[in-house]
Design an enzyme around this catalytic site. Structure first.
Site, PDB file in Angstrom:
ATOM      1  N   LYS A  51       1.000  10.072   5.268  1.00 36.10           N
ATOM      2  CA  LYS A  51       1.172   8.752   5.886  1.00 36.10           C
ATOM      3  C   LYS A  51       2.476   8.099   5.428  1.00 36.10           C
ATOM      4  O   LYS A  51       2.609   6.876   5.423  1.00 36.10           O
ATOM      5  CB  LYS A  51      -0.050   7.876   5.573  1.00 36.10           C
ATOM      6  CG  LYS A  51      -1.368   8.474   6.087  1.00 36.10           C
ATOM      7  CD  LYS A  51      -2.537   7.500   6.040  1.00 36.10           C
ATOM      8  CE  LYS A  51      -3.798   8.126   6.645  1.00 36.10           C
ATOM      9  NZ  LYS A  51      -4.960   7.211   6.629  1.00 36.10           N
ATOM     10  N   SER A  56     -10.193   5.377  -4.707  1.00 34.59           N
ATOM     11  CA  SER A  56     -11.146   6.473  -4.911  1.00 34.59           C
ATOM     12  C   SER A  56     -10.675   7.489  -5.948  1.00 34.59           C
ATOM     13  O   SER A  56     -11.468   7.957  -6.763  1.00 34.59           O
ATOM     14  CB  SER A  56     -11.403   7.165  -3.570  1.00 34.59           C
ATOM     15  OG  SER A  56     -10.183   7.616  -3.001  1.00 34.59           O
ATOM     16  N   TYR A 116     -14.906   0.806  -7.017  1.00 36.43           N
ATOM     17  CA  TYR A 116     -16.188   1.496  -6.838  1.00 36.43           C
ATOM     18  C   TYR A 116     -17.068   1.335  -8.083  1.00 36.43           C
ATOM     19  O   TYR A 116     -18.219   1.739  -8.068  1.00 36.43           O
ATOM     20  CB  TYR A 116     -15.942   2.973  -6.501  1.00 36.43           C
ATOM     21  CG  TYR A 116     -15.110   3.119  -5.244  1.00 36.43           C
ATOM     22  CD1 TYR A 116     -15.690   2.991  -3.990  1.00 36.43           C
ATOM     23  CD2 TYR A 116     -13.721   3.305  -5.316  1.00 36.43           C
ATOM     24  CE1 TYR A 116     -14.922   3.068  -2.835  1.00 36.43           C
ATOM     25  CE2 TYR A 116     -12.946   3.395  -4.169  1.00 36.43           C
ATOM     26  CZ  TYR A 116     -13.548   3.273  -2.933  1.00 36.43           C
ATOM     27  OH  TYR A 116     -12.781   3.337  -1.793  1.00 36.43           O
ATOM     28  N   LYS A 168      -2.117  -1.608  -3.824  1.00 36.10           N
ATOM     29  CA  LYS A 168      -3.013  -0.456  -3.773  1.00 36.10           C
ATOM     30  C   LYS A 168      -2.200   0.835  -3.831  1.00 36.10           C
ATOM     31  O   LYS A 168      -1.218   0.939  -3.096  1.00 36.10           O
ATOM     32  CB  LYS A 168      -3.794  -0.519  -2.467  1.00 36.10           C
ATOM     33  CG  LYS A 168      -4.622   0.700  -2.158  1.00 36.10           C
ATOM     34  CD  LYS A 168      -5.240   0.572  -0.800  1.00 36.10           C
ATOM     35  CE  LYS A 168      -6.020   1.845  -0.516  1.00 36.10           C
ATOM     36  NZ  LYS A 168      -6.519   1.899   0.820  1.00 36.10           N
ATOM     37  N   LYS A 197       0.851  -1.181   0.000  1.00 36.64           N
ATOM     38  CA  LYS A 197       0.000   0.000   0.000  1.00 36.64           C
ATOM     39  C   LYS A 197       0.888   1.232   0.000  1.00 36.64           C
ATOM     40  O   LYS A 197       1.664   1.460   0.929  1.00 36.64           O
ATOM     41  CB  LYS A 197      -0.899   0.006   1.229  1.00 36.64           C
ATOM     42  CG  LYS A 197      -1.756   1.265   1.312  1.00 36.64           C
ATOM     43  CD  LYS A 197      -2.766   1.188   2.422  1.00 36.64           C
ATOM     44  CE  LYS A 197      -3.572   2.472   2.500  1.00 36.64           C
ATOM     45  NZ  LYS A 197      -4.581   2.413   3.569  1.00 36.64           N
TER      46      LYS A 197
HETATM   47  C1  PBG Z   1      -7.078   3.695   5.402  1.00 40.27           C
HETATM   48  C2  PBG Z   1      -7.587   3.358   4.051  1.00 40.27           C
HETATM   49  C3  PBG Z   1      -7.469   4.225   2.975  1.00 40.27           C
HETATM   50  C4  PBG Z   1      -8.097   3.596   1.900  1.00 40.27           C
HETATM   51  C5  PBG Z   1      -8.589   2.363   2.337  1.00 40.27           C
HETATM   52  N1  PBG Z   1      -8.259   2.228   3.692  1.00 40.27           N
HETATM   53  C6  PBG Z   1      -6.903   5.580   2.853  1.00 40.27           C
HETATM   54  C7  PBG Z   1      -5.701   5.988   3.572  1.00 40.27           C
HETATM   55  O1  PBG Z   1      -4.739   5.212   3.688  1.00 40.27           O
HETATM   56  O2  PBG Z   1      -5.708   7.135   4.049  1.00 40.27           O
HETATM   57  C8  PBG Z   1      -8.175   4.229   0.549  1.00 40.27           C
HETATM   58  C9  PBG Z   1      -9.155   3.707  -0.402  1.00 40.27           C
HETATM   59  C10 PBG Z   1      -9.463   4.594  -1.533  1.00 40.27           C
HETATM   60  O3  PBG Z   1      -8.833   5.657  -1.764  1.00 40.27           O
HETATM   61  O4  PBG Z   1     -10.377   4.235  -2.269  1.00 40.27           O
HETATM   62  N2  PBG Z   1      -6.995   2.697   6.306  1.00 40.27           N
END
Ligand code: PBG
Length: 313
Positions: free
Chosen positions: A206, A263, A302, A237, A180
């Protein structure tokens, strides 16, 4: 006959946002067509997804600001929103595979995925892992099929596996957000769960725990660790900008591989389509096809419902 990659509704996992109460769905401005759903609408959505052949959903709660604190305490509430959502879905649509996010960001005032250290400049990794392991057991007991740790803390997969097994939840699987990246494509999601607003910033940083987008080898190390610690499914991801990582992992693991079309990937296609610059129906299919072709066995997207409906035609 010669087509190498075929999309089917069974490839998709639909991420769903859930809110308290049975009010009208709350549209998310930066994610056209996506709303936060109360429990009744959530169950109905699951019924419709199941009818279209979508096998799984991933749940994300949006809590009222007043319920958040700096330790994310509500994540361990045994009657928390997401747990009630899991039970409601399992009661009414038992065949639906339910996954829940294991991370503290919907619950913390600062929007980070864990508790912060004394200096408040980084997450406290090990302390967070202990909380996540407890959270996973609560979710497993509520009936989820997969817990999905999305926090990127070191050692969390092993700790969660141990906690699950130690509490009689050995049948609960782990979908690990293994690779991620610290991505700017999560912006609209942070509107959806309110993690950026809670933190009073639009760009939550983050980078101390998520991966550097520049690092391909490091992503493979992270995934290998998760696999060794007991992950059942590995995930990359975001998806579209990281197809090389999906392919790398596909060639290195025998585990099922998931990819999350996040997203921002969804929002950018919608934004361009709204301006008449891109064809939404064609680009969404092409974007998903590319992710599958790269090697993903399952895709969080989505577009799950619309794409499944399109494939049924
Ligand atoms: C956080 C989390 C995030 C997403 C899924 N779980 C965002 C982040 O790390 O701030 C993002 C999913 C998306 O953007 O569709 N635990």
């Amino acid at each position: 006959m010669t087509e190498e990659t075929l999309l089917t509704p069974a490839d998709f996992i639909a991420p769903l946002f859930v809110v308290e109460g049975d009010g009208a769905p709350e549209p998310i401005g930066s994610m056209p067509g996506v709303s936060r759903l109360g429990l009744r609408d959530l169950v109905e959505e699951c019924r419709e997804l199941a009818a279209l052949g979508v096998p799984a959903v991933a749940l994300f709660p949006k809590l009222a600001d007043g319920l958040k604190d700096d330790r994310g305490s509500r994540a361990l509430d045994p009657d928390g929103l997401v747990l009630r959502a899991v039970r409601a879905i399992k009661d009414s649509v038992p065949q639906m595979v339910v996954m829940t996010d294991i991370a503290l960001d919907p619950y913390t005032t600062h929007g980070h995925d864990g508790v912060l250290n004394a200096a408040q400049d980084d997450v406290a990794n090990d302390e967070t892992v202990e909380i996540l392991a407890k959270m996973a057991v609560l979710h497993a007991r509520a009936g989820v099929d997969f817990v999905a740790p999305s926090d990127m803390m070191d050692g969390r997969i092993g700790a969660i596996r141990k906690a699950l097994d130690g509490h009689g939840c050995s049948a609960t699987a782990i979908m690990a957000y293994s690779a991620k990246f610290a991505s700017a494509y999560y912006g609209p999601f942070r509107d959806a769960v309110g993690s950026a607003k809670a933190a009073g910033t639009h760009s939550l940083d983050k980078r101390t725990y998520q991966l550097n987008p520049a690092n391909r080898r490091e992503a493979l190390i992270e995934a290998a660790l998760d696999e060794a610690e007991g992950a059942d499914v590995l995930m990359v991801k975001p998806a579209g900008a990281y197809l090389d990582i999906i392919r790398d992992l596909r060639e290195r693991t025998q585990r099922p591989l998931a990819a999350y079309q996040v997203s921002g990937e969804y929002a950018q296609l919608h934004a361009a389509a709204e301006r008449g610059w891109l064809d939404l129906v064609k680009t969404r299919r092409e974007s998903l096809l590319a992710i599958k072709r790269a090697g993903a066995d399952m895709i969080l997207t989505y577009f799950a419902k619309e794409m499944a409906a399109e494939l049924a035609l």
